[in-house]
Design an enzyme around this catalytic site. Structure first.
Site, short mmCIF file in Angstrom:
data_model
loop_
_atom_site.label_atom_id
_atom_site.label_comp_id
_atom_site.label_asym_id
_atom_site.label_seq_id
_atom_site.Cartn_x
_atom_site.Cartn_y
_atom_site.Cartn_z
N SER A 52 0.92 -1.43 0.41
CA SER A 52 -0.19 -0.19 0.05
C SER A 52 1.07 1.22 -0.18
O SER A 52 1.78 1.55 1.20
CB SER A 52 -1.06 0.30 1.03
N SER B 273 -2.36 -7.86 -3.80
CA SER B 273 -1.82 -8.95 -4.17
C SER B 273 -0.51 -9.67 -3.09
O SER B 273 0.61 -9.68 -4.41
CB SER B 273 -1.65 -9.67 -5.40
S1 ADX Z 1 -5.33 -7.73 -1.52
O1 ADX Z 1 -4.23 -7.51 -0.37
O2 ADX Z 1 -6.42 -8.23 -0.76
O3 ADX Z 1 -4.80 -7.70 -2.53
P1 ADX Z 1 -6.56 -5.00 -2.12
O4 ADX Z 1 -5.09 -4.37 -3.18
O5 ADX Z 1 -7.05 -6.21 -2.22
O6 ADX Z 1 -5.56 -5.92 -0.96
O7 ADX Z 1 -6.22 -4.18 -1.13
C1 ADX Z 1 -5.44 -2.44 -0.35
C2 ADX Z 1 -6.19 -2.00 0.03
O8 ADX Z 1 -7.19 -2.11 0.97
C3 ADX Z 1 -5.29 -0.84 0.57
O9 ADX Z 1 -4.08 0.04 -0.35
C4 ADX Z 1 -5.59 0.02 1.54
O10 ADX Z 1 -6.03 1.56 0.98
C5 ADX Z 1 -6.72 -1.08 2.34
N1 ADX Z 1 -6.78 -1.39 3.43
C6 ADX Z 1 -7.17 -1.62 4.44
N2 ADX Z 1 -7.32 -2.66 5.42
C7 ADX Z 1 -5.50 -3.15 5.44
C8 ADX Z 1 -5.14 -4.10 5.16
N3 ADX Z 1 -5.11 -4.60 6.60
N4 ADX Z 1 -3.71 -4.40 4.78
C9 ADX Z 1 -3.57 -3.14 3.47
N5 ADX Z 1 -4.74 -3.04 3.07
C10 ADX Z 1 -5.52 -2.38 3.86
#
Ligand code: ADX
Length: 217
Positions: A42, A114
């Site tokens: 992130s 991901s």
């Molecule tokens: S993934 O890990 O399942 O691929 P995804 O890309 O959909 O994550 O979502 C990430 C976004 O969710 C981040 O950019 C952030 O804004 C938000 N977010 C909220 N909680 C979390 C968390 N615990 N870990 C990472 N991102 C989070």
């Protein structure tokens, strides 16, 4: 927590082939569809870079679609948390959606943390390596944390968000990504151009395509 209640095997389902094929759909669009998969922490710059690549492609008249973690979790995946299991399901669904868009002839930009190799590999396997470009946005976590555009790292450090990637939830670096970019060392535009040039070099894009995006009213 998401629970898959229906096993698709032995479920009396029959695959129906379409009359119009993927190849014909792509031919109508005069482009080679593929998935450009941006993975990283992130705040690493995935979404900004994905948007800039889409802009470059659109300016040349390519038909694209952008799938972004935060947005997809507002709709299709709003039943999923950030547990390892739900993140896997998140990526599985996005992989299937991306594959449908590739079948429709589109160039798909997918911007998701991901964090797990296995799920990224599973998406690659869905379409095949020729149509999957893994782009690791490998920006150091200290830079991501300093940027903290949504204030989430601060909350995670205070313990207000659990299982935050890079803090108390793992991120598995890609082993052999097609492209690696550290967005603390180049601009968003430069990053997008690296990806764009790779698409020309690997034959996905035609270097001479000149059609400009028509301005919409
Ligand atoms: S993934 O890990 O399942 O691929 P995804 O890309 O959909 O994550 O979502 C990430 C976004 O969710 C981040 O950019 C952030 O804004 C938000 N977010 C909220 N909680 C979390 C968390 N615990 N870990 C990472 N991102 C989070």
């Amino acid at each position: 927590m998401y629970i898959n209640k229906v096993a698709t095997k032995d479920n009396n389902l029959t695959w129906h082939s379409c009359v119009i094929t993927k190849k014909e759909r792509a031919h109508m669009k005069k482009q080679n569809p593929c998935i450009i998969w941006l993975t990283g922490l992130s705040g690493s710059g995935k979404s900004a870079i994905a948007n800039e690549v889409e802009n470059l492609l659109s300016l040349k008249g390519y038909h694209t679609h952008l799938l972004d973690g935060d947005n997809i979790r507002h709709g299709l995946n709003n039943d999923l948390s950030f547990s390892d299991e739900d993140r896997s399901e998140n990526i599985r669904r996005i992989g299937e959606v991306s594959k449908l868009f590739v079948d429709a002839g589109l160039i798909v930009l997918a911007s998701f943390i991901s964090p797990f190799r296995k799920e990224r590999q599973a998406v690659r396997d869905l379409v095949g390596s020729k149509e999957f470009l893994e782009v690791h946005i490998n920006t150091p976590i200290c830079v991501c944390e300093q940027r903290d555009p949504k204030g989430l790292y601060k909350k995670a450090r205070k313990g207000e968000i659990k299982f935050f990637t890079g803090i108390d939830s793992p991120y598995e670096d890609p082993i052999n990504p097609e492209i690696t970019i550290d967005s603390s060392k180049c601009t968003i535009k430069q990053s997008a151009e690296i990806i764009f040039q790779h698409l020309i070099d690997n034959g996905t894009l035609k270097s001479h395509r000149s059609k400009e995006r028509e301005l919409l009213g």
